[in-house]
Write an enzyme that holds these catalytic residues in place. Structure first.
Site, short mmCIF file in Angstrom:
data_model
loop_
_atom_site.label_atom_id
_atom_site.label_comp_id
_atom_site.label_asym_id
_atom_site.label_seq_id
_atom_site.Cartn_x
_atom_site.Cartn_y
_atom_site.Cartn_z
N CYS A 1 -16.21 2.66 1.40
CA CYS A 1 -15.04 1.78 1.62
C CYS A 1 -14.54 1.88 3.06
CB CYS A 1 -13.94 2.11 0.63
SG CYS A 1 -13.51 3.86 0.59
N ARG B 1 0.86 -1.19 0.00
CA ARG B 1 0.00 0.00 0.00
C ARG B 1 0.89 1.23 0.00
NH1 ARG B 1 -5.05 1.95 3.70
NH2 ARG B 1 -6.04 0.48 2.29
N ASP C 1 -16.89 8.18 -0.65
CA ASP C 1 -15.58 8.01 -0.04
C ASP C 1 -15.19 9.38 0.53
OD1 ASP C 1 -13.01 7.11 0.63
OD2 ASP C 1 -12.25 7.14 -1.43
N GLN D 1 -10.45 -3.72 -2.70
CA GLN D 1 -11.67 -3.10 -2.17
C GLN D 1 -12.86 -3.40 -3.09
OE1 GLN D 1 -12.15 -0.92 0.73
NE2 GLN D 1 -14.25 -1.41 0.18
N HIS E 1 -7.51 0.61 -6.14
CA HIS E 1 -7.73 -0.13 -4.88
C HIS E 1 -8.49 -1.42 -5.22
CE1 HIS E 1 -7.84 -0.88 -0.73
NE2 HIS E 1 -8.71 0.00 -0.31
N ARG F 1 -14.02 -7.42 3.02
CA ARG F 1 -12.60 -7.22 2.67
C ARG F 1 -11.81 -8.48 2.99
NH1 ARG F 1 -10.19 -2.55 2.42
NH2 ARG F 1 -8.83 -3.75 1.06
N1 NVA Z 1 -9.68 7.39 -1.20
C1 NVA Z 1 -9.29 6.91 0.12
C2 NVA Z 1 -9.59 5.46 0.23
C3 NVA Z 1 -9.29 4.87 1.59
C4 NVA Z 1 -9.64 3.40 1.66
C5 NVA Z 1 -7.82 7.19 0.35
O1 NVA Z 1 -7.02 6.90 -0.54
O2 NVA Z 1 -7.47 7.72 1.41
N1 CP Z 2 -11.07 0.59 2.96
C1 CP Z 2 -9.78 0.51 3.35
O1 CP Z 2 -8.88 0.28 2.55
O2 CP Z 2 -9.58 0.73 4.67
P1 CP Z 2 -8.18 0.89 5.41
O3 CP Z 2 -7.59 2.20 4.94
O4 CP Z 2 -8.51 0.90 6.87
O5 CP Z 2 -7.29 -0.26 5.02
#
Ligand code: NVA
Ligand code: CP
Length: 330
Positions: free
Chosen positions: A273, A108, A232, A138, A135, A317
């Site tokens: 998400c 990540r 989101d 997800q 992602h 998830r």
């Molecule tokens: N768009 C958000 C998704 C988190 C799961 C981010 O990248 O912070």
């Molecule tokens: N939805 C998601 O990716 O959550 P986290 O950022 O907690 O991993």
């Protein structure tokens, strides 16, 4: 046609065929049922996986850890503060080392190119646990959740993603729609219009499945007849300096009970998400509110309403990530 994903990386759903995405969803459903029944023969005994996180996480990290441990695999967690990756050792060298120790690497972070480089040099499956532009794990959870709650195939559903429509979730949903034939409407301001290249690529891939991917800033037209609304955060990880501008642009797209009712579908579902800003129980929401910025992308009423399936989605998830691990490692 038999699907065999052994040895494959999951960097984006665009790399997978519609049949392969279907296979992952079916496998996830099967593994979820098996866990519920308590009937288990671990499928990943003797496997080791590493989780590399350059951004924070609750769900993705825990989902990978529980999925791996349920199946008998061992997990190492590394964050950027506690490893050499990218600081004292190049990504290429780190990938080569990790590929010698581990059967698979989760990553990540920021750039999609990083997860691609890990896959190029690691020699083992690499799984994208979120980048600035995608992602994919997800989306598998989102689609499993939709299938559980909406009595239609994905190819007959209309999903509206509203808010920051040029973020990783918007793009990942476009790619997922392309592979499943979903009717996806991305609803947000013109100032945050999606990258035309992303939209064109998703639409081109979607020709195979009959997917319709629309972009609009017209709330009423977008939500009419929707099976589900999805939102989101308005500023993704690393974009916190843009909060004031995002609040200005995105407040008209906040998900409310009114917006859910505007769909005309009493059974409409609400997806997110997570993590979500829906109240002032977080430090960031309180700090921003004190500065005059209401960052809630969804009202508390809508988030907690009977329409909301966000915690089923979060649970999924784990089951879908388990399917990805099993499919690519054994
Ligand atoms: N768009 C958000 C998704 C988190 C799961 C981010 O990248 O912070
Ligand atoms: N939805 C998601 O990716 O959550 P986290 O950022 O907690 O991993």
């Amino acid at each position: 046609m038999t699907v065999n994903l052994k040895g494959r990386s999951l960097l984006t759903l665009m790399d997978f065929s519609p049949a392969e995405v279907r296979h992952l969803l079916d496998l996830a459903r099967d593994l979820k049922a098996k866990k519920r029944q308590g009937s288990y023969s671990p499928l990943l005994q003797g496997k080791n996986i590493v989780l590399l996180f350059e951004k924070t996480s609750t769900r993705t990290r825990c989902a990978f850890e529980v999925a791996a441990l349920d199946e008998g695999a061992h997990v190492t967690f590394l964050d950027s503060a506690s490893s050499q990756v990218g600081k004292k050792e190049s990504l290429e060298d780190s990938a080569k080392v990790l590929g010698r120790f581990y059967d698979g690497i989760e990553y990540r972070g920021y750039k999609q190119e990083v997860v691609e480089a890990l896959a190029r040099h690691g020699g083992v499956p690499v799984w994208n646990g979120l980048t600035d532009t995608d992602h994919p794990t997800q989306i598998l959870a989102d689609f499993l959740t939709l299938e559980e709650h909406v009595a239609k195939p994905l190819s007959a559903m209309k999903l509206v993603f509203c808010g920051d429509i040029r973020n990783n979730m918007s793009y990942a949903l476009m790619y997922g729609a392309a592979k499943t034939g979903l009717h996806l409407v991305v609803l947000g301001p013109k100032e945050l219009a999606p990258d035309p290249a992303v939209l064109a690529a998703a639409r081109a891939a979607g020709q195979e499945t009959g997917a319709v991917i629309e972009v609009t800033d017209d709330v009423a037209a977008a939500v009419a007849g929707a099976d589900a609304l999805y939102t989101d955060v308005w500023a993704s990880m690393g974009e916190e300096d843009q909060i004031p501008e995002r609040v200005r642009l995105l407040t008209p797209f906040q998900v409310t009970l009114g917006m859910l009712q505007q769909t005309g579908n009493p059974a409409v579902k609400f997806l997110h998400c997570l993590p979500a800003f829906h109240d002032f129980e977080t430090k960031l929401a309180r700090e921003q509110m004190a500065l005059g910025h209401d960052i809630r992308e969804v009202t508390d009423e809508a988030f907690r309403s009977a329409h909301s399936v966000v915690f089923d989605q979060a649970e999924n998830r784990m089951h879908t990530i388990k399917a990805v691990l099993v499919a690519t490692l054994v």
